[in-house]
Design an enzyme around this catalytic site. Structure first.
Site, short mmCIF file in Angstrom:
data_model
loop_
_atom_site.label_atom_id
_atom_site.label_comp_id
_atom_site.label_asym_id
_atom_site.label_seq_id
_atom_site.Cartn_x
_atom_site.Cartn_y
_atom_site.Cartn_z
N GLY A 55 0.70 -1.07 -0.13
CA GLY A 55 -0.12 -0.07 0.06
C GLY A 55 1.17 1.20 0.04
CB CYS A 82 5.42 -4.09 0.01
SG CYS A 82 6.01 -2.56 -0.31
CE1 TYR A 83 1.37 1.02 5.78
CE2 TYR A 83 -0.19 -0.54 5.48
CZ TYR A 83 0.21 0.48 6.20
OH TYR A 83 -0.46 1.05 7.28
CG HIS A 169 5.87 -5.78 -4.66
ND1 HIS A 169 4.48 -5.53 -4.18
CD2 HIS A 169 6.44 -4.38 -4.44
CE1 HIS A 169 4.43 -4.39 -3.58
NE2 HIS A 169 5.73 -3.68 -3.60
CD GLU A 171 2.92 -8.57 -5.40
OE1 GLU A 171 3.52 -9.07 -4.71
OE2 GLU A 171 2.56 -7.17 -4.92
CG ASP A 227 -16.49 -10.90 -18.75
OD1 ASP A 227 -15.72 -11.96 -19.08
OD2 ASP A 227 -16.07 -9.94 -18.42
CE LYS A 367 -12.33 -11.05 -20.21
NZ LYS A 367 -13.47 -10.09 -20.12
#
Ligand code: XMP
Length: 511
Positions: A55, A82-83, A169, A171, A227, A367
């Site tokens: 964040g 991180c944060y 990070h 991710e 979708d 998705k």
């Protein structure tokens, strides 16, 4: 069935959706929840583990986001990113400090690979760092498990309590083996088994929809995109002819798409399919309109009006089906990011349709998961793997005013571009690619004749999240072939350019 869930507590970082996607890729269900979530709600969800996201805040700031510290009494594994790491350190008695300048970029990180978090990783790993604050003193019971030249505690653990935290990070793709770190946490530390699979999702959803909607009528606005098509097929498999799909042909779809959608929903699935030919109506409304935002507004509104008129003919329905997916839910929940373009999606909620409840069968899915479900329930590959297409369609790919002639020129040029990309097996490499009809005309020569015709721009990008994107490096030979074909086969086009700007500073679409 045994339930397993990872709870992702959102402190506002830009990569939070990616964290959720990485966890889902391990076949583990997860939810992103705001940091204000109560301990009761967390207990209700009974997660197998928690991830604190990054964040933009600084932990000592007065209004710094903090979640309930009671999470530390739950006796479940926690991973801070991180944060999230700084929040963990601060909450458990460590010290966080502010560096003079931000550390940003891909860094060599020394890892202690005896830690369960770094199991099966080498002891140096390139990781994306993006922070100004850092953990300066470990909380009691913790040890350092990573550092860099400039960050003396780049990761920490308290293996007894199963608390882990990383300053970088894991991710993002820029971090080598980031997915292994997530896997180590989710599978090895939280002991998740990986039960979240799309084949069972489709089966379970159809079963529960057919129970819930038994003998009830439902209405769905089909846009031709992934979708709404997947949502419609799930419903059709659950309630058959009690589902009516309304497909508004506004004339702004790509070449052949209307026919493709019609073919699938009339021949392959058992629904009431209503196609509305509203091409003239949209063209009239858009006549002489040149502002991109006005185009979006007109198309969004007109779509709803047409849909309402058709729905009225059907009368009261019990359910309105929407193709909402999880990123829409997270985004609207936290209301972040400034609006660069108003994304009026075709299929916005109509005001005057008479229905009792909304069904959103894809609300929990990303998705790529929607695509897997689509495949599972028998939608053809070309539809399931369709690149994103904006709600306002080709209207925002024609710069300036829209006419039928321009629409036809663009449809043909775009079709050739797509065809050549497919022939060269580049579809999977490109995230989005399309032609744009500019409002520039230039002088050319064809045979012995001087021409004064349109300029077509080709746009192709590579991106993970569509928020940033790089222009795609399509080989010159392929571009040359596309250029030749468009100029030869499409009337009123005599020049082609290739867009070599990334996003930012450009956007993906031209309008
Ligand atoms: P931009 O042009 O903002 O596009 O870089 C990012 C992604 O969003 C799509 N896009 C839209 N989608 N309605 C939509 O449903 C819109 O008005 C709209 N404008 C852009 C664009 O195609 C890209 O995938």
């Amino acid at each position: 069935m045994e339930k397993e869930e990872i709870l992702i507590i959102d402190f506002g970082g830009q990569y939070n959706q990616l964290i959720a996607r990485r966890v889902r890729e391990k076949n583990v269900y997860c939810e992103v929840v705001p940091y204000t979530i109560s301990i009761e709600k967390i207990k209700e969800k009974n997660p197998k583990g928690i991830i604190f996201t990054g964040g933009p805040s600084s932990i000592y700031q007065e209004d710094a986001p903090k979640c309930t510290e009671e999470v530390f009494n739950l006796n479940i594994p926690i991973l801070g990113i991180c944060y999230g790491m700084q929040f963990m350190a601060y909450s458990l008695g460590g010290k966080v400090k502010r560096a003079d300048k931000r550390e940003y970029g891909e860094m060599d990180v020394n890892l202690d690979n005896t830690s369960m978090l770094f199991n099966n990783l080498r002891n140096t790993n390139i990781c994306l760092m993006s922070h100004t604050d850092y953990v300066d003193e470990l909380p009691e019971g913790f040890k350092k498990i990573a550092d860099t030249d400039t960050c003396k505690i780049a990761a920490m653990e308290n293996s007894e309590k199963n608390y882990y935290a990383v300053q970088f990070h894991p991710e993002v793709n820029h971090t080598e083996n980031g997915d292994k770190i997530i896997e180590n946490f989710v599978i090895n530390i939280c002991k998740c088994k990986g039960l979240w699979k799309m084949d069972t999702f489709a089966k379970n959803t159809i079963e529960s929809l057919s129970k819930k909607l038994k003998d009830k009528k439902a209405l769905c606005a089909l846009s031709g995109g992934v979708d709404s098509s997947v949502a419609a097929v799930l419903l059709s498999k659950a309630i058959g002819k009690n589902l009516t799909c309304i497909f508004v042909d506004h004339g702004l779809l790509r070449k052949n798409e209307v026919e493709e959608v019609e073919e699938i929903f009339t021949k392959q699935f058992d629904v009431n399919f209503v196609k509305v030919d509203a091409r003239d109506r949209f063209l009239n409304k858009l006549k002489d309109v040149t502002s991109p935002e006005t185009k979006r507004k007109i198309i969004g509104e007109e779509f709803i009006r047409v849909f309402e008129e058709e729905a009225k003919k059907i009368g009261t329905v019990d359910y309105l089906v929407q193709g909402t997916i999880y990123p829409d839910v997270i985004e609207s929940g936290l209301g972040k990011s400034s609006v660069i373009k108003s994304h009026h999606n075709v299929g916005g909620l109509p005001d005057y349709v008479d229905f009792k409840e909304i069904v959103e069968p894809l609300r929990d899915l990303f998705k790529d998961e929607v695509r897997k479900v689509g495949k599972e329930i028998g939608l053809p590959d070309y539809l399931v793997n369709r690149q994103p297409f904006p709600g306002p369609g080709l209207a925002i790919r024609i710069i300036g005013d829209i006419t039928e002639e321009k629409l036809n020129i663009l449809k043909e040029a775009d079709y050739i571009f797509r065809e050549e990309i497919a022939k060269n097996n580049m579809e999977k490499e490109l995230s989005q690619y399309f032609a744009v009809l500019t409002d520039t005309r230039s002088v050319g020569v064809m045979g012995d004749e001087r021409t004064y015709d349109y300029l077509i721009a080709l746009r192709a990008v590579v991106t993970d999240d569509f928020m940033t994107a790089k222009f795609a490096k399509i080989p010159y030979e392929i571009l040359e072939k596309i250029s030749k074909r468009i100029v030869n086969e499409v009337e009123h086009v005599n020049r082609i350019v290739y867009d070599i700007t990334s996003k930012p500073p450009a956007t993906i679409e031209w309008e």
